[in-house]
Design an enzyme around this catalytic site. Sequence first.
Site, short mmCIF file in Angstrom:
data_model
loop_
_atom_site.label_atom_id
_atom_site.label_comp_id
_atom_site.label_asym_id
_atom_site.label_seq_id
_atom_site.Cartn_x
_atom_site.Cartn_y
_atom_site.Cartn_z
N ASP A 1 2.02 0.55 0.13
CA ASP A 1 1.73 0.51 -1.36
C ASP A 1 1.25 -1.14 -1.65
O ASP A 1 1.20 -1.79 -1.08
CB ASP A 1 3.13 0.84 -2.34
CG ASP A 1 4.17 -0.20 -1.76
OD1 ASP A 1 4.15 -1.40 -1.96
OD2 ASP A 1 5.28 0.25 -1.22
N HIS B 1 -3.24 3.64 2.35
CA HIS B 1 -2.48 3.87 0.92
C HIS B 1 -1.34 5.16 1.14
O HIS B 1 -0.53 5.34 0.51
CB HIS B 1 -3.36 4.19 -0.18
CG HIS B 1 -2.51 3.74 -1.26
ND1 HIS B 1 -1.40 3.42 -1.51
CD2 HIS B 1 -3.36 3.68 -2.56
CE1 HIS B 1 -1.30 2.96 -2.72
NE2 HIS B 1 -2.16 3.01 -3.48
#
Length: 497
Positions: free
Chosen positions: A471, A467
């Site tokens: 995304d 992350h």
Amino acid sequence: MASATRRIVCSFRQHKLFYLKSRLQYNAVALPFNLAGPYGYVEQIHPLATRFFHASKTFYGEKVPFKLSDIGEGITEVTVKEWYVKEGDKVAQFDPICEVQSDKASVTITSRYDGLISKLHYAVDEMAKVGTPLVDIEVSGSVSEAPVEELQEKDAIPLGEREESLELELPAEKVLTTPSVRKMASDLKINLRNVQGTGRDGRILKEDMLRHIESLSSSKSTPKPSQVPQQQAKAVERETTSQQPSPSTKTPQIIRPSVPVGVDRSEPIKGFKKAMAKSMTASLRIPHFGYCDEIDMTSMAALRHSLKENPMVKERGIKLSFMPFFIKAASMALHHFPVLNSSVDEACENITYKASHNIGFAMDTSLGLIVPNVKNVQSLSVMDVAIELARLQELGNKGSLGATDLTGGTFTLSNIGSIGGTYAKPVIMSPEVAIGAIGRVQVLPRFNSKGEVVRASIMQVSWSADHRVIDGASMARFSNLWKVYLENPSTMILDLK
């Protein structure tokens, strides 16, 4: 002056006589007679009672420590899996000495010298450090003397006779095989010399061991002719005994055996398990997020079934599974989302977009979990991927994968469905940034475009991504494109290069 000369001559006569006696004794010649010198010196020589031999080793000389060289990839220690020599063996250049296993691959170490093995510094399953001696080899130099051994006359070997030729037997540690096969033989108490090897240079493969075990079980299950009447007699005796009335109607007392208690044991984490521990520990620093979806594999299953019957596929002898399609579809989707085929440094300050699609696949072996990868998938066809997968799987089952096959991956797929399960939570292998876990294909009811309930081959996929650089929207779009390729295989033709 005359007396001094006489003493010198007598001393010289004694020296010659002692030399003659020693030489005749050495050649096992008895002298039961007197020798007299011109000066009155008389020497009585008795019959030979004992013999003396002087034993010495072959002229090999100075000991040279054979050190474990750096095998690359930052490896500092390895596990000694198998010795091909023992102390006292002669070796020549390029002869195999031992097999070592790092946390990435297995390597066979060969000799750089001609000589004699004088010492093994490590036992099997011990850890050897890079730069430390593995063995000592005597290559050249002075003769190392052994102690004098005294032999009695009754032990002497008569001159002119030869000893009977000895039939040498190959020791078990000299049998060429893999550590997993050797462990299987040790667990089942099977002598490896009785197993017929079909591999290169007579190497015993896992298939050879399974074939030998099957032949042993079939021979044991077939009763001998002499045992058949005895078994029938025992069966008749049991039947006659069971028909006789019981003298007592008391309920028999049930004796419950005590449950055996096992013994705890500890063993070091090494080999591929140690590599997995290191990589998973490094993966804990990555912030994971997950994404799951389901794929309708009905059209892909029909395409695969038709291709399996294709003569071109049969001629190449390749078992066409779903995995080559999964890998090729992932490579085609990575062209549109290159961020998933990237890596970041430890400080997460720089991101590197990889030009090659080296897609790894998790493989469950007897040595543990390993993840080889198919190099440059973007330049390969589906058939090329299938051939490379077959090669890597064969080497993985033998424990012979090299460091090149296990390093350099940029993206990973784990086909957990081949074992069982539908969803998973895969862990990213650093320095990669994404991984997918594929579940098993199930036949489930689904609605078609007309609202009718139909049979469908459904497969679940679970993605994990870093992350810090990926995304959720990018991961979802990548998964959707991969899904389109698999649900409609004809669309893959449009993006093939």
